[in-house]
Motif scaffolding. Structure first.
Motif, PDB file in Angstrom:
ATOM      1  N   LEU A   1       3.106   1.080 -47.614  1.00 21.60           N
ATOM      2  CA  LEU A   1       3.634   0.559 -48.864  1.00 21.60           C
ATOM      3  C   LEU A   1       5.158   0.690 -48.898  1.00 21.60           C
ATOM      4  N   ALA A   2       5.659   1.799 -48.389  1.00 17.92           N
ATOM      5  CA  ALA A   2       7.113   1.995 -48.381  1.00 17.92           C
ATOM      6  C   ALA A   2       7.798   0.919 -47.553  1.00 17.92           C
TER       7      ALA A   2
ATOM      8  N   TYR B   1      -0.097   4.085 -52.374  1.00 18.69           N
ATOM      9  CA  TYR B   1       0.621   4.351 -53.628  1.00 18.69           C
ATOM     10  C   TYR B   1       0.605   5.834 -53.968  1.00 18.69           C
TER      11      TYR B   1
ATOM     12  N   ASP C   1       6.227   8.563 -52.334  1.00 21.04           N
ATOM     13  CA  ASP C   1       7.545   7.955 -52.419  1.00 21.04           C
ATOM     14  C   ASP C   1       7.563   6.721 -51.519  1.00 21.04           C
ATOM     15  N   THR C   2       7.503   5.566 -52.160  1.00 24.78           N
ATOM     16  CA  THR C   2       7.473   4.323 -51.388  1.00 24.78           C
ATOM     17  C   THR C   2       8.640   3.423 -51.772  1.00 24.78           C
ATOM     18  N   ARG C   3       9.673   4.069 -52.346  1.00 22.43           N
ATOM     19  CA  ARG C   3      10.794   3.252 -52.787  1.00 22.43           C
ATOM     20  C   ARG C   3      11.501   2.634 -51.574  1.00 22.43           C
ATOM     21  N   PRO C   4      11.983   1.413 -51.748  1.00 25.35           N
ATOM     22  CA  PRO C   4      12.656   0.752 -50.635  1.00 25.35           C
ATOM     23  C   PRO C   4      13.801   1.615 -50.120  1.00 25.35           C
TER      24      PRO C   4
ATOM     25  N   THR D   1      10.400  -1.989 -48.834  1.00 30.08           N
ATOM     26  CA  THR D   1      11.725  -2.123 -48.226  1.00 30.08           C
ATOM     27  C   THR D   1      11.918  -3.533 -47.677  1.00 30.08           C
TER      28      THR D   1
END
Lengths: 535, 535
Positions: free
Chosen positions: B316-317, A74, A87-90, B321
């Motif tokens: 985590l990313a 995280y 930055d772990t956004r999908p 996703t």
């Protein structure tokens, strides 16, 4: 985002009085804030000292939380520089990979929540104090996701009963009569020896001493033809059939099943992609018609010693014809010999397998009805040329175990307890069978025929052809009595018989009468008072 | 046929000195004679008195034999008239039903044997004295009957190891360290209570107190999101996956599997008719490519906490996703969390399931590696809207049991023994891991990389790309050391890595060094002395 706002936000949500440790609460809150982009990628978290002071908690706690967030990806930290939200956004391009011709969207504006439906903006969260627990109370889609076609069919046609005990559940032995103390004593003895080999995966086939004991027992009791090596220990008939299906059939292959037959067989076969051909039975057993014979199946499942559920015995002539047909057309026969120990008034009959000289028959059985259903130990006798294949298959598909339990069972058999228990139960079940038959005769004379009563843990009480046996079973269930309607055992649309399976083995002697009275009233109300024309 | 000839024929074959009782011998001989038409249909058998006198045995014995022959349909008797051989010859029209345009043959001449290949004529049998034992020594077809296509594939690609113990078998805990005495004590206590409900079939889902105990344990240990009702007790990961496959997929559906992955998963999926799409993994875990993403699968099987067998953690990313992709394209994810308890040097990581807010993830695990593999108790966490479906499915397909064992396990967990045993094993396995790593470093420096060592019961020792890891494993096996070649875990043709899984958990500390020396010699001889061009 401001450190002060974050601290305020957290303080508003931490509940020191809660059973959940502060560490966990803090971890969870920060995770949520990061997942919902309330703490967008790149945000610098407060130093552990600062946050600890602001929240009034130990610095070590904050350090542990930051460690875990780092381990899980995280956040990332640079020594001396601080802890930053990763930055772990999908990856939108991956997620939307399937959509045709959509304009390429660069990664979304860091200030927008990942998914607006999931959480309000941070600003809203702050002004409207109530905590937004995202992960803990997920917004679930109210529509259930689709089962597959075979999944829907399995559930729709499921035959398993919700209640598994009491008058008149068929196929259930009286487990209160099981010699638990003896079993426990043998078990304790084996566990004391603590042989680690009994605690690991079973070699394909199962515990060899058990295979030897079963081989000896079956050769005498069922006139089968086998060596200990041909025995494969399974968890019961379902698994035995499943293994045979996976090794010997392909999707779309045809399988003969008796009509009617055990619902469990139907479910396993259909779920594995086989096409069922229900074959009628008459008083000599399986009776295939011309069209059936013209399209030989890959597999034929039969219960020759005691047809399940109707109870007739497959005649010797039919057995020989079936074996010859199987040999000529290369059909695999699975002989399901599920309760042949309990024959009242005559010796158990020889198995079909013992008559087979072409290696066509795979014999399967189970100890559950002889001992207790929870045991889940069964066996298959594989034709010699299939032994290695079956052993590999069972280890590959199911990773078998329970060697300790198999060892206990071996002792139980070798010390004679299996035979004596079966003998005692045969006498007890014989009594209960008689009590129930007498009750039926006293109430109905010979209006309602009794089928298959010479063996097993149940028989079938026939009903007139106009009866709706499912409705009778439902009414009986409401009245507190479990009966299984014959209709549930038919694969085709139009069952040729109506009736109910009545299991007596698990019903204490004194309860049979009263339970039958209840059932009789239901039958009288739902069936016998209704004229055939009104039904 | 003449009574005297029959008696002579029988006398020549009865062996009173044999272990087999005379009753059985006589029964068997008469059965054979009838089956081979040496005693053709309609033949009148001698009276019991006559046969008994001729054979010099008790009349009662003959009566018993005749009774059994009658019960099994070989003969029929008319009181006062005698006992006659029944006509049980296979119905030729049924057997030959498939053959087109063959002239209709009436039932064969009674004097001819049913099948000339099986036995000589009776005349021959009498003149050439040696007994013809037909049923006891069946003439078997020497060619093995065909397995099905899916059966052949299963056996061909079987990954299960013939030997399941010792250096360096991966995935096997040290069962000699299991607290057998404690388990046995709890078990004896429960058996003493002899609650019959624990001996019968399990209700769908399993023993409720166990589900509660596991739910509590998993919420804390793995950060899953679930209530006790969402837990389904299974016999382990194979069954859990099989259940999901049967309910949620149809034959021909696509399933993503990691490349490489556990061979057991591959076997279960293919055997159920699914098409496997092997998806590469990189150091962040599952890494689907454009073409993969453009055809969403029905199912995706992942090991995010500790990729099996390579060991990386899904970032985590990537997790986010994957979840978003699954939500959008309605993909079911099965999270196989097989050994996450054994993480060395850091806390266990949160599950993927805990991040999921769309009910896409089905979490599966097993207690075998924590306790002992023979236990065969595992669990699934079903999304809420699938709970009833899964319960029905498991009861319908497998008829679950083992409630007594589940009750023992519950006590074991509630009394804290699971946690303390896992803690102790984590320390012990950590020691063993270190001993092996040190041995590798001492021997090979950093020539051969070690992958995935931060958790689990094994790690992977990488080999150069030119190495044939299957050959190395074979050579090691011959030298007495078990290693599993990485090649066996790849579904596609060209494994992108070479190496071997080394399991250290089940190897006593003092045996690691010597076993590794043996392995190191094998590696040096088969891989390191061979130049990349020569391979």
């Amino acid at each position: 985002m401001d450190t002060v706002i974050l601290s305020d936000w957290l303080v508003a949500r931490l509940d020191r009085g809660d059973a959940e440790p502060v560490y966990r609460q803090l971890l969870r809150l920060l995770q949520q804030a990061i997942l919902t982009s309330q703490l967008p990628p790149g945000t610098k978290l407060p130093s552990s000292r600062t946050l600890a002071t602001d929240l009034g908690i130990a610095r070590n706690t904050v350090l542990h939380v930051y460690d875990q967030l780092t381990a899980e990806g995280y956040v990332h930290s640079t020594t001396g520089s601080g802890t930053y939200v990763a930055d772990t956004r999908p990856d939108r391009r991956a997620v939307n990979a399937r959509k045709p011709a959509a304009p390429d969207h660069p990664r979304e504006d860091a200030a927008l929540p990942v998914d607006a439906r999931v959480a309000p903006t941070f600003a809203e969260a702050v002004t409207h104090a109530p905590p937004v627990m995202v992960a803990a109370h997920p917004l679930r889609h109210t529509e259930a996701r689709d089962l597959s076609a075979r999944g829907r069919r399995l559930i729709r046609e499921a035959g398993v009963s919700a209640k598994q005990w009491g008058a008149f559940m068929p196929g259930v032995p009286d487990v209160s009569e099981f010699p638990a103390r003896t079993w426990s004593r043998l078990q304790a003895k084996l566990w004391k020896q603590a042989n680690p080999e009994l605690l690991t995966y079973a070699p394909g086939g199962g515990y060899r001493p058990l295979r030897r004991a079963l081989s000896d027992y079956l050769r005498v009791a069922r006139s089968v033809n086998c060596t200990p090596d041909q025995i494969i220990i399974t968890t019961g008939i379902h698994q035995s059939i499943d293994l045979a299906v996976r090794l010997l059939t392909d999707v779309g292959d045809r399988a003969w099943v008796e009509e009617p037959c055990y619902w469990g067989v139907r479910s396993v076969l259909q779920s594995s992609g086989l096409t069922l051909a229900p074959i009628p039975v008459d008083d000599e057993g399986l009776n295939p018609r011309e069209p059936d014979l013209r399209t030989p199946p890959r597999l034929a499942l039969v219960t020759p010693s005691h047809q399940y559920p109707l109870g007739m015995v497959m005649s010797l002539a039919r057995r020989r014809t079936l074996l010859e047909y199987a040999r000529q057309h290369r059909v695999w026969i699975i002989e399901d010999d599920y309760d042949s120990e309990f024959r009242y008034g005559s010796r158990p009959l020889a198995s079909l397998q013992g008559l087979d000289d072409a290696g066509s028959v795979i014999y399967v059985g189970s100890l559950g009805k002889m001992l207790f259903p929870g045991l889940r130990i069964g066996y298959m006798i594989a034709p010699e040329d299939l032994v290695d294949t079956f052993r590999t298959g069972i280890a590959e598909l199911y990773r078998e175990g329970q060697l300790m339990q198999q060892a206990v069972l071996t002792e139980f058999i070798m010390d004679g307890y299996l035979t004596s228990h079966v003998r005692r139960m045969r006498a007890l079940y014989g009594e209960r069978r008689q009590i129930l038959i007498d009750a039926i005769t006293a109430r109905f004379g010979d209006t309602l025929p009794v089928m298959g009563d010479e063996a097993g843990l149940h028989f079938v009480l026939g009903l007139p052809l106009h009866a709706n046996d499912r409705a009778v079973a439902a009414a009986a269930y409401d009245a507190g009595v479990i009966v299984r309607p014959l209709a549930g055992y038919y694969s085709g649309e139009m069952p040729s018989r109506r009736g109910m399976l009545l299991g007596y083995a698990c019903v204490p002697n004194e309860k049979i009468g009263p339970a039958f009275d209840t059932l009789a009233r239901v039958i009288e109300n739902t069936v016998l008072r209704v004229s055939p024309h009104a039904a």
